[in-house]
Design an enzyme around this catalytic site. Structure first.
Site, mmCIF file in Angstrom:
data_model
loop_
_atom_site.group_PDB
_atom_site.id
_atom_site.type_symbol
_atom_site.label_atom_id
_atom_site.label_comp_id
_atom_site.label_asym_id
_atom_site.label_seq_id
_atom_site.Cartn_x
_atom_site.Cartn_y
_atom_site.Cartn_z
ATOM 1 N N GLU A 133 -4.749 8.026 -2.666
ATOM 2 C CA GLU A 133 -5.253 6.744 -2.186
ATOM 3 C C GLU A 133 -5.511 5.800 -3.365
ATOM 4 O O GLU A 133 -5.329 4.585 -3.240
ATOM 5 C CB GLU A 133 -6.528 6.966 -1.363
ATOM 6 C CG GLU A 133 -6.995 5.750 -0.571
ATOM 7 C CD GLU A 133 -6.085 5.377 0.599
ATOM 8 O OE1 GLU A 133 -5.117 6.101 0.895
ATOM 9 O OE2 GLU A 133 -6.336 4.308 1.210
ATOM 10 N N HIS B 173 1.720 4.577 -2.748
ATOM 11 C CA HIS B 173 1.823 6.021 -2.493
ATOM 12 C C HIS B 173 3.188 6.563 -2.953
ATOM 13 O O HIS B 173 3.275 7.601 -3.606
ATOM 14 C CB HIS B 173 1.672 6.307 -0.990
ATOM 15 C CG HIS B 173 0.251 6.262 -0.471
ATOM 16 N ND1 HIS B 173 -0.743 7.052 -0.997
ATOM 17 C CD2 HIS B 173 -0.321 5.551 0.532
ATOM 18 C CE1 HIS B 173 -1.884 6.824 -0.327
ATOM 19 N NE2 HIS B 173 -1.658 5.908 0.599
ATOM 20 N N HIS C 163 0.834 -1.206 0.000
ATOM 21 C CA HIS C 163 0.000 0.000 0.000
ATOM 22 C C HIS C 163 0.876 1.266 0.000
ATOM 23 O O HIS C 163 0.714 2.148 -0.851
ATOM 24 C CB HIS C 163 -0.914 -0.029 1.232
ATOM 25 C CG HIS C 163 -1.864 1.121 1.319
ATOM 26 N ND1 HIS C 163 -3.154 1.059 0.833
ATOM 27 C CD2 HIS C 163 -1.724 2.362 1.832
ATOM 28 C CE1 HIS C 163 -3.760 2.219 1.052
ATOM 29 N NE2 HIS C 163 -2.911 3.032 1.660
ATOM 30 N N GLU C 164 1.809 1.327 0.940
ATOM 31 C CA GLU C 164 2.652 2.528 1.043
ATOM 32 C C GLU C 164 3.551 2.672 -0.178
ATOM 33 O O GLU C 164 3.881 3.785 -0.594
ATOM 34 C CB GLU C 164 3.488 2.504 2.332
ATOM 35 C CG GLU C 164 2.688 2.404 3.639
ATOM 36 C CD GLU C 164 1.613 3.464 3.806
ATOM 37 O OE1 GLU C 164 1.710 4.537 3.173
ATOM 38 O OE2 GLU C 164 0.648 3.213 4.565
#
Lengths: 493, 493
Positions: free
Chosen positions: B292, B266, B262-263
Site C-alpha cells: 500500500e 502497486h 494507485h494500481e
C-alpha cells in the site's frame, strides 16, 4: 469410497488442471503482453507436469486395477476404459523421453519459423531429424505398451481407436477418385460464368457484428463463451467457458466469417458434452476426427449449402452495403470455387483431401526411415504434382508450409479428412432423420440441425469408440463413398 | 542437490501455481462469461489446494529442518526464513478448519451483498457470527503454532512482522491528533474559495488515453502488463505480466485516473522485484502495508502534489477540452478536498485514517467477544461520530460498507493506514536523497522517484523484515509524526 470413486476424484483434479491450462493458453494467444511469455511457459509446463504426475502415479495404477473388479454402470465402465487408456498412454513413455521430445520440438519449431520465411529446408533439417528420432522412440515405447505398431500409437494420440489399416481402407477410394473429381470440378466451374467478387474493404467492426450475429444463430451460448482476436484462429477454453478466436482481414470478409463458423462448430461440440460427466475422461470429446467433423458439419455441410447462403445474402448486404456479388447463386459459386493451390489451409473442399493424402503418403515413410529427410522436398513436389496437380515454387509453399511435423505432430493429418468424411455422413443422416433441416437453414435456423448433433454426437461424448459413434448416429459404418457423393453432387452437379 | 536447492524447486512450483491462479483471477474479473464461474471456482480451489499440499507436505518440513544446517548466503538465508514462515503458517491450521472458514466466508459474503443493499445487518449477523467463530479458532491455532496472540497471528497474515502493540504505538498519536487535524483542514478549506468543478462528461476513450499516457510516464512497462476494465479496480497478474484494472465513470474522470495511478504504484512494485528471486518467497513483496505504501507514494504523495498537478493541468485540457477548472491551483484544491463522509473508500487523505481507526477500535473486541455482534451497529455509529465526525444514516453506510469482515479478513484494515504512514516517510526520504524529484514531477518525469523506489524498496523484496526495510530506506524507524507532518503541511498550511 470405492476405487472407482477415488479415481473419479483424481481425474476431476486432472481435468480441472487441464481446464486451467486451456484458459492460460487462450490468454497467451489473445491477451498476454510479450514480456509474460517466460512466466507463462513455466505455468503451462507446471500444470502439464502435475497432470502427468497424477495420471502416472502408482496409486492411479493400483486404483485402476481394483476398479476393474467393481460393479459399474455403462457410463462408468466407459469412463474407466478412458481412464485406463490415458494412464497406459502416459506411463508408456519414460519422462526423460517426453522431455527430450518436448525440447526437440520447441527448438525445431523456432527454426522452422525462419526456415519457412526463407524457403530454406536445409536450415531446419537437422532439427527435424532430431524430432523424428524422438517421435520414433516415443511411438515405439507407446506402441509396445499398447500393443500397437508405432504409427498406430501415433494415430491413437489424436483419434483414439484409429489404426493405419483403417485409414488406408478409407483413403484408398479417395486416392482413386480425387484426381478425376478435381478435374471434373474445374471443368464444370470453367463452363459456368466466373462469380463476381464482392468489393471491399469490409470494416472489421462490420465483420465482427456479422460474426456475432451468425454465432447467435448457430446457438453459441455467449453467457458461456467469448469471441476474440488472435494470430491463428482456434477454439479453446472449457465446455462452460468457450473461447473462440479469429483474425480479421478487411480485404476479405470470408476468411474471418468462415473461420468463425468453423470454430463455432468446435465450440458447440464442447458446449454440448454431458454436464454430468464434466472433468471426467468419458465426458470429453471423442478425438480429433470427430471434433473436426463437428466444425466441418457447420462450416462445410451447413454453411456452404445453397439453403444457408440464401439466408446469408441479405445479411451481407446489411452489414457491408449493397454489392452485386450478394446474390445467393453467386455466393454459392464463390463458396465452392475450386483451385489447384499449394497451401493446405487455403485449399477448397475438393482439393483439401488431396493435400492431406499427400502428407499421409510421406509421413509413415519419414518415420520408418524409408524416405530420407534429404529427399522430402523432392518427394513433396512429386506427390503435389500427382495428387493436387500443383507443384510448389519453393519449400515454403511445399514441405515447410505446415507447423505439424516440425512440432512433432505425426499422425494428426489424417484426422482432417476423416473429419470431413464423417461430417458428410453425419449431415446426410441428420437430413434423413429430419427433413426440415435444410429449410430451417434457409431461414438461418440451426435449431433442428443442432438438436440432432447434440443428441447423436455431443451428448455421447466418449461413451462409444469413434466408429461406433458414427455408426450409431448414421446407421452405417463410416463410408468414403458418402463423402465422395457429397463432393460429386456439389462440384460436378 | 542440497536440501535448500530442493526447497527452491518446491517453492518455485508453488510460486508458479500462485501465478497461474493470479492470472485466472484476473480473467474472472475482466473477461470470463458468467457461465464460467463454476468451472473457474473449481480451478482456483484446485490450484489453492495444490499449493497448500506442497507447502504442508512432511517432506517440506524435513527439508526445512535440514536446510537450516546448510551454509547459506544472505539472500538464501532470508529465503529460508520466508519459506519457514509460510510452512509454519500453513501447517498451523488443520485442513478441516481451513475448509470450514472458507465455507463460512463464502456463505457470509453472499448474504452480505444483499444485506448491504437492504441496510439489513440482522440478515447477515448469524453468518458473520459463524465467520468470527471460525476466524477465532484459526487465529488461535495459528497463534499457538507461531507463539503469537491470536490477533497478532491475524496481523501476521497480511503484514508479516506486524504486532498489535506496534500498531497501537503507531496509531496512538493519530488518535490524538486526527480530530483536530480534520477540524483544522475543514476550517482552512472553508477560508479558501470553493474550487471549480470541471464539467463533464469525460468520454471513456479520452479517460483511457490519458490513463495510458500517465501509466507510461510513471514507467509502467506495457510490454509486461495491461490495463483493463473490471467492476472493482485491482492490480493482479505476476511481476512479468502485470494486470491492472479500473472502472470508468463518464461523469467523474478523477476516480478512474487516480485509481489507475494507485494500481500502477502497486504494479511498479511487482515489476521492480528482483528477477533473480522470481517465484521464491524472498522475492515477493514485503506485505500489504509495504504494498500500500508503494501505491500511495504514487497516488497520494507524488500525484496529489502541486508539482505533478502543474504537469497534469494541460494534459487534462488536451484530453477533455478546455475548462476553467484545469488550473493547477484549482486542481490541487480538488485533489485535497476534505469531507466528513460515511464511506471509507470514498474518503479523502485526512479522514481516511479516521475510518481505519474506527475499524481498528472494533475489530479486536469483535474477535475477543468483548463487543457482542448485536452491538456492532451502535458501536460503529459511536466511533464514527467520535473519529470521523459523521454518523451513517443506516448500516449500509456503516458497518455493512466493507466486504472485509464478511469475507473473514480481520487484521487487514490497519495496513491501509500503515501504508499511508510509510508512504509519507518514504517520500520525504526520497526527496531528501534526491532533491530533483519534485522538479522532475513537475515535468511529468517519474524517473528519479522510481529509481529511488526501485533501489530502496522494490529490489529488496522480502530480504528484510518490513520495519527494517523502512528504516534502511529512510534512516529512521517508522514515525507517525512524519505522516502527521505531511498531513498538516498539505491540509493546514
Amino acid at each position: 469410497m470405492s476405487a472407482y470413486q477415488l479415481l473419479q476424484q483424481r481425474f476431476k483434479r486432472i481435468g480441472t488442471l487441464a481446464g486451467a491450462q486451456s484458459m492460460l493458453h487462450w490468454d497467451m494467444a489473445t491477451m498476454m503482453p510479450s514480456g509474460g511469455s517466460g512466466a507463462r511457459a513455466e505455468q503451462l509446463a507446471t500444470l502439464e507436469v502435475l497432470q502427468h504426475e497424477l495420471l502416472t502415479a502408482p496409486e492411479t495404477g493400483d486404483l485402476l486395477e481394483q476398479a476393474q473388479q467393481e460393479p459399474l454402470d455403462h457410463w462408468q465402465a466407459a469412463n474407466l476404459r478412458e481412464m485406463l487408456r490415458s494412464h497406459r498412454s502416459a506411463t508408456a513413455v519414460p519422462p526423460e523421453l517426453v522431455e527430450a521430445l518436448t525440447k526437440a520440438c520447441r527448438r525445431c519449431e523456432m527454426l522452422w519459423r525462419e526456415a519457412r520465411k526463407n524457403d530454406d529446408f536445409a536450415a531446419v533439417r537437422p532439427a527435424l531429424a532430431e524430432v523424428i528420432a524422438r517421435v520414433r522412440e516415443s511411438a515405439a515405447a507407446r506402441g509396445a505398451a499398447l500393443g500397437l505398431t508405432p504409427y498406430d500409437a501415433l494415430l491413437e494420440q489424436y483419434q483414439p481407436g484409429l489404426r493405419a489399416a483403417r485409414v488406408e481402407s478409407l483413403f484408398a477410394p479417395l486416392r482413386t477418385a480425387l484426381p478425376e473429381l478435381i478435374e471434373g470440378a474445374l471443368a464444370a466451374q470453367a463452363a459456368r460464368p466466373t462469380p463476381l467478387v464482392p468489393q471491399g474493404p469490409f470494416p472489421q467492426a462490420a465483420q465482427e457484428a456479422l460474426a456475432r450475429n451468425l454465432m447467435e444463430r448457430l446457438g453459441f451460448p455467449f453467457d458461456q463463451g467469448r469471441l476474440d482476436t488472435s494470430l491463428h484462429p482456434f477454439s479453446g477454453g472449457t465446455p462452460d467457458d468457450l473461447r473462440i478466436t479469429t483474425r480479421w482481414d478487411e480485404a476479405d470478409y470470408s476468411s474471418a466469417i468462415m473461420g468463425v463458423l468453423h470454430e463455432t462448430g468446435h465450440a458447440l461440440y464442447e458446449a454440448g458434452l454431458p454436464r454430468d460427466w464434466r472433468l471426467q475422461p468419458v465426458g470429453e470429446a471423442r478425438g480429433m476426427a470427430v471434433h473436426e467433423s463437428q466444425s466441418l458439419l457447420v462450416e462445410m455441410q451447413a454453411c456452404r449449402s445453397r439453403a444457408f447462403l440464401a439466408y446469408l445474402a441479405p445479411l451481407l448486404a446489411q452489414h457491408f452495403g449493397a454489392d452485386p456479388a450478394w446474390k445467393p447463386e453467386n455466393l454459392y459459386r464463390l463458396a465452392t470455387r475450386v483451385e489447384r493451390g499449394f497451401i493446405r489451409v487455403d485449399a477448397d473442399e475438393v482439393t483439401y483431401p488431396a493435400h492431406v493424402l499427400l502428407r499421409y503418403e510421406l509421413e509413415p515413410a519419414l518415420l520408418s526411415g524409408d524416405l530420407p529427410l534429404a529427399d522430402l522436398p523432392g518427394a513433396w513436389r512429386e506427390q503435389a504434382r500427382a495428387l493436387v496437380g500443383a507443384v510448389p515454387p519453393g519449400d515454403g509453399f511445399g514441405c515447410l508450409q505446415d507447423i505439424h511435423w516440425y512440432d512433432g505432430a505425426f499422425g494428426y493429418f489424417p484426422t482432417y479428412t476423416l473429419g470431413a468424411m464423417t461430417a458428410a455422413q453425419l449431415y446426410r443422416a441428420a437430413v434423413e432423420s429430419d427433413a426440415a433441416i435444410p429449410d430451417a437453414l434457409e431461414q438461418g435456423d440451426f435449431t433442428p440441425l443442432l438438436a440432432w448433433m447434440r443428441r447423436e454426437i455431443h451428448a455421447r461424448a466418449s461413451l462409444l469408440e469413434w466408429e461406433e459413434l458414427v455408426e450409431t448416429a448414421t446407421g452405417r459404418p463410416l463410408d468414403p463413398e458418402i463423402y465422395l457423393d457429397h463432393l460429386r453432387q456439389r462440384y460436378l452437379g
